[in-house]
Design an enzyme around this catalytic site. Structure first.
Site, mmCIF file in Angstrom:
data_model
loop_
_atom_site.group_PDB
_atom_site.id
_atom_site.type_symbol
_atom_site.label_atom_id
_atom_site.label_comp_id
_atom_site.label_asym_id
_atom_site.label_seq_id
_atom_site.Cartn_x
_atom_site.Cartn_y
_atom_site.Cartn_z
ATOM 1 N N GLY A 356 52.790 45.921 41.851
ATOM 2 C CA GLY A 356 53.016 44.992 41.656
ATOM 3 C C GLY A 356 53.115 43.738 42.127
ATOM 4 O O GLY A 356 54.019 43.014 41.731
ATOM 5 N N SER A 678 56.318 58.416 61.140
ATOM 6 C CA SER A 678 57.624 57.546 61.526
ATOM 7 C C SER A 678 59.501 57.994 61.633
ATOM 8 O O SER A 678 59.749 57.008 61.999
ATOM 9 C CB SER A 678 57.308 55.843 61.038
ATOM 10 O OG SER A 678 56.866 56.375 59.901
ATOM 11 N N LYS A 721 57.834 48.415 55.809
ATOM 12 C CA LYS A 721 59.149 48.941 56.425
ATOM 13 C C LYS A 721 60.413 47.520 56.484
ATOM 14 O O LYS A 721 61.265 47.395 56.123
ATOM 15 C CB LYS A 721 59.248 49.359 57.658
ATOM 16 C CG LYS A 721 58.601 51.026 57.757
ATOM 17 C CD LYS A 721 57.986 51.459 58.693
ATOM 18 C CE LYS A 721 57.052 53.123 58.873
ATOM 19 N NZ LYS A 721 56.836 53.648 59.855
HETATM 20 P P1 ADP Z 1 49.333 45.155 41.428
HETATM 21 O O1 ADP Z 1 47.501 44.931 40.703
HETATM 22 O O2 ADP Z 1 49.379 44.775 42.568
HETATM 23 O O3 ADP Z 1 49.577 46.257 41.021
HETATM 24 P P2 ADP Z 1 49.361 43.152 38.970
HETATM 25 O O4 ADP Z 1 48.156 42.476 39.640
HETATM 26 O O5 ADP Z 1 49.594 43.744 38.180
HETATM 27 O O6 ADP Z 1 49.866 44.051 40.583
HETATM 28 O O7 ADP Z 1 50.697 42.234 38.901
HETATM 29 C C1 ADP Z 1 52.003 42.412 38.159
HETATM 30 C C2 ADP Z 1 52.469 41.216 37.498
HETATM 31 O O8 ADP Z 1 53.303 40.780 38.630
HETATM 32 C C3 ADP Z 1 50.866 40.227 37.132
HETATM 33 O O9 ADP Z 1 51.373 39.700 35.962
HETATM 34 C C4 ADP Z 1 51.479 39.106 38.084
HETATM 35 O O10 ADP Z 1 51.658 38.058 37.182
HETATM 36 C C5 ADP Z 1 52.104 39.528 38.898
HETATM 37 N N1 ADP Z 1 52.398 38.877 39.646
HETATM 38 C C6 ADP Z 1 52.724 39.577 40.776
HETATM 39 N N2 ADP Z 1 52.644 38.751 42.054
HETATM 40 C C7 ADP Z 1 53.047 37.008 41.980
HETATM 41 C C8 ADP Z 1 53.565 35.275 42.256
HETATM 42 N N3 ADP Z 1 53.405 35.752 43.083
HETATM 43 N N4 ADP Z 1 53.019 35.192 41.842
HETATM 44 C C9 ADP Z 1 53.007 35.595 40.200
HETATM 45 N N5 ADP Z 1 53.504 35.943 39.986
HETATM 46 C C10 ADP Z 1 52.625 37.199 40.644
#
Ligand code: ADP
Length: 810
Positions: A356, A678, A721
């Site tokens: 996320g 750790s 961390k």
């Molecule tokens: P991951 O692949 O790292 O698990 P995702 O790419 O699926 O995460 O991201 C989850 C959601 O959070 C998506 O809808 C993404 O657009 C949003 N998101 C994450 N980081 C940001 C950011 N820095 N700015 C805007 N939206 C973000």
């Protein structure tokens, strides 16, 4: 006497004979002038023009000349009617050298009647056998095509056994020898017996012949049937106006349109020729067609046009993602190189971070920024090399591997291909998918990527690969040094706030058919959502909560009709829309506790604060460990205890306590397996606290490994961390001296909002973490062994989510 060349005449038979040889003509002439009787004997060798006595059989028939016709070609046709059987005792062959001349003489013979004798056996016995022979003959006539079927009717009316037997013999299709043998049988019994044997054998042969015939015809028929049905089908298609010839024209057109590379072109043409020869219903045709379909569907030259403008790329990245300055800079470097060289031959970008944090969506943005197609390929759970590289065509249902499948989806040779979850790659006896991936990611090798199914090399050199992983240690060793690691440690609260209000909320509003300004969530409310409804490094859960909020609002709007826009969501409204908050939104009360230390861990879900609990219970100085600990953690605990034992005096611990008590270390967090190097100093701190009665400061958390001599060793994942500690509003963090340089990489807020204590030894750790002894607490700790003294056990944030591995020492 007339010698017969190629026929054996039986008594009671009428037959036309063609006579040409001079001696024979003389015999016919003599008979015609005399009593019209002729002796007919078959010669042993049909090809002998002038047989002598030894060249003639001895048993023949007397026949009456019925009719003589002279034919225009000089030969004569004689109709004869055979009656009695005779045996010749002597032939008189004229000694003329010129047997063929006009005045030749006929052969003379001395013969006597040779009637069929009968054995003395009962007549009825013979009749029965003869009837059996007749029924065999009936069957024979039915199967033997050269015997006219009406013969059976003619023979049936014959009463006389001898006539019947000779009649049957006359109509069997046998060699001359066999017929002569039948003619020469001495008795009727012998003749019937011989007939019976002959018929049985002949029938057997005929049946065999018919069986073979049927088999041959059967297979011929099957082929003809298929051919015929296909022709019919084609005719029907033609009638319906959807005539597509042999069905391969379209495929051929597709292949031509693809402009296949040289070597592949030849292979495909060969395969197409083969396919045309195969029956369309055959399994080989299906395999062949499947392969050609793949070749025709894959992009070989097609590519999209890159927009490699740094400014545009930056705009796109900023439009999609908040913050992530470092990451964006690295990506823009990449784009800059690409715009110069066309391909990046350096290491592959690998985005590492908890779920996320935007890894996937970043990769998607990169594709958008460069104007490229985007395809995602999840490696989670791939354990079989064949999943990457495909199965050989000989396997039933074989398919190309995922890489080739992804290229087909991309439809161009230069997509951005995201290899997601590199750290979830498995490996077992089916081969190591990592080694196949190595080939994919190696610029030296991926120019000619070999897929087992495709069999021809595929060029991956125009693909921009991007990989992701949740944690660094999970990435196969061999792959790691091909990757340029870019870490996304997770977001701090202010970042989350900005992402939520600037990106997530507007996106959700749009998805629900609302305008950007229709709903406003006030900052305090958004903070409450972040604190009370989520506990994560990324923003995925936050996005879900906001989606739920917007959904509820949309429904409320639909139900209530006219509502004044914009709607502003306040802190107090949240429970209505989102239900009960699963976490404590209030800042956790940070208490000092005896025997409980805060460790910091780095997990797949990002950084975590783990509580480590230690309790002293009556026993014999043993160490008990619970809480699903991995081997490294167990060793850390032993090392920590050994260090404590070596420092009893300086710490002011009575050695007797350790002799009469056990130490119980517990790291609670459900069944989540916990491992990693750790937690050493946190364990040692909790032990020292439990043994001395000095409380551990609640606002301090720590990370580092401990040696037996109390040195503090460096750890990994400091960024994650640090972010976690900041998230939990911990104000003091103790870290190993060697990790000091990592602090520079921390987000500013995380670095400045926390006091960092850099230490080299355990003594320094205790200095920062332990409060002076509180006498009352010490006695309680020692007397209420094992039980958690009331007031001490309340953890800082009461409800703990199951996903959060908590490490405590009790
Ligand atoms: P991951 O692949 O790292 O698990 P995702 O790419 O699926 O995460 O991201 C989850 C959601 O959070 C998506 O809808 C993404 O657009 C949003 N998101 C994450 N980081 C940001 C950011 N820095 N700015 C805007 N939206 C973000």
């Amino acid at each position: 006497m007339l010698p017969l060349r190629d026929v054996v005449l039986f008594p009671h038979a009428v037959m036309p004979l063609l006579v040409g040889r001079a001696r024979s003509l003389a015999a016919v002439a003599e008979a015609a002038e005399g009593n019209r009787e002729l002796l007919l004997v078959t010669q042993r060798d049909p090809d002998e023009p002038q047989p002598t006595a030894s060249g003639l059989h001895r048993v023949g028939v007397i026949a009456r000349v019925q009719h003589v016709t002279r034919l225009p070609n000089g030969s004569t046709r004689v109709l004869v009617d055979a009656h009695d059987r005779v045996t010749v005792s002597r032939f008189t062959v004229p000694r003329s050298r010129r047997a063929e001349v006009e005045d030749a003489h006929a052969i003379q013979a001395t013969a006597r009647a040779f009637p069929l004798g009968r054995r003395t056996g009962g007549t009825s016995d013979l009749d029965v056998r003869l009837r059996h022979v007749f029924s065999l003959f009936e069957e024979y006539a039915g199967m033997q095509r050269r015997t006219p079927p009406e013969i059976v009717g003619v023979l049936q009316s014959i009463q006389d056994p001898e006539r019947l037997a000779f009649g049957i013999a006359a109509h069997l299709q046998l060699t001359l020898e066999a017929r002569q043998e039948l003619l020469a049988k001495p008795t009727l019994d012998a003749l019937v017996e011989r007939l019976s044997d002959t018929l049985i054998t002949e029938l057997e042969l005929l049946r065999l012949e018919r069986r073979i015939d049927e088999q041959v015809r059967g297979s011929l028929f099957q082929n003809q049937r298929e051919f015929f049905l296909q022709e019919q089908l084609r005719a029907i298609h033609r009638e319906l106006g959807n005539d597509d010839g042999d069905g391969h024209e379209e495929l051929e057109a597709q292949l031509t349109a693809r402009k296949l590379p040289e070597g592949i072109n030849v292979r495909a043409a060969r395969e197409l020729r083969r396919l045309r020869k195969l029956s369309p219903m055959s399994p080989e045709a299906a395999v062949s067609r499947g392969w050609l379909d793949w070749v025709a569907a894959l992009p070989w030259h097609e590519r999209s046009h890159d927009t490699l403008d740094i400014k545009t790329a930056r705009d796109v990245l900023d439009a999609d993602h908040y913050g992530l300055t470092d990451v964006k800079e690295r990506i823009l470097d990449h784009v800059a190189v690409l715009s110069r060289v066309g391909t990046v031959r350096g290491p592959i970008l690998c985005l590492v971070g908890p779920p996320g944090v935007g890894k996937t969506s970043l990769a998607r943005s990169i594709a958008r920024a460069m104007g490229r197609q985007f395809v995602r390929l999840s490696l989670g759970g791939v354990r079989d090399e064949a999943e990457i590289r495909g199965h050989r065509r000989t396997y039933v249902g074989a398919m190309p591997g995922r890489i080739i499948q992804a290229m087909r989806r991309a439809e161009v040779t230069n997509p951005v291909l995201l290899l997601d979850e590199l750290d979830k790659l498995g490996s077992d006896w089916r081969g190591d998918p990592a080694s196949a991936l190595l080939e994919v990611l190696d610029p030296e090798q991926h120019r000619a990527f070999a897929d087992h199914y495709l069999e021809v090399d595929y060029d991956l050199s125009n693909v921009l690969f991007i990989t992701t992983a949740n944690s660094l240690p999970g990435i196969p060793e061999a792959l790691r040094d091909r990757l340029e690691i870019v870490r996304l440690p997770g977001y701090l609260e202010p970042e989350k706030l900005a992402i939520a209000s600037r990106y997530l909320l507007p996106r959700q509003l749009e998805a629900h058919g609302l305008a950007a300004g229709d709903v406003q969530v006030d900052e305090a409310a958004m903070t409450t959502i972040i604190r009370g409804w989520t506990r994560e490094a990324g923003v995925r859960d936050l996005e879900r909560r906001i989606a739920r909020l917007v959904r509820k609002l949309t429904r409320a709007l639909a139900e209530q009709g006219d509502v004044a826009l914009p709607i502003t969501v306040l802190d107090s409204d949240l429970a209505t829309y989102l239900g009960v908050a699963p976490y404590d939104a209030e800042a956790a009360s940070i208490e000092d506790r005896v025997g409980v230390a805060n460790g910091l861990a780095y997990t797949n879900a990002g950084g975590e604060v783990l509580e480590i609990e230690v309790s002293i219970i009556p026993g014999r100085g043993r160490l008990q460990l619970t809480g699903t600990l991995g081997n490294v953690m167990k060793e850390s605990a032993s090392a920590a205890l050994t260090w404590v034992r070596s420092r009893l005096e300086p710490l002011g611990i009575d050695p007797e306590i350790l002799q009469k008590h056990d130490l119980h270390v517990h790291v609670p967090a459900g069944a989540t397996p916990k491992d990693g190097p750790s937690a050493g100093i946190a364990m040692a701190t909790a032990m020292a606290s439990a043994l001395t009665g000095r409380p551990v400061r609640g606002d301090v958390s720590m990370t580092g490994e401990v040696t037996l001599r109390g040195r503090v060793l460096p750890i990994g994942g400091l960024r994650e961390k640090g972010v976690a500690a900041h998230r939990q509003r911990i104000t003091h963090v103790i870290i190993p001296h060697s990790n000091q340089r990592d602090l520079a990489e921390l987000p500013d807020d995380a670095r400045t909002g926390v006091t960092w204590h850099v230490v080299k030894s355990m003594d320094e750790v205790l200095e920062h973490a332990l409060r002076p002894a509180a006498p009352a607490d010490v006695t309680r700790q020692r007397s209420v062994a094992g039980a958690d003294p009331a007031g001490r056990s309340k953890s800082r944030s009461t409800p703990r989510p199951a996903t959060r591995p908590t490490v405590r020492v009790s």
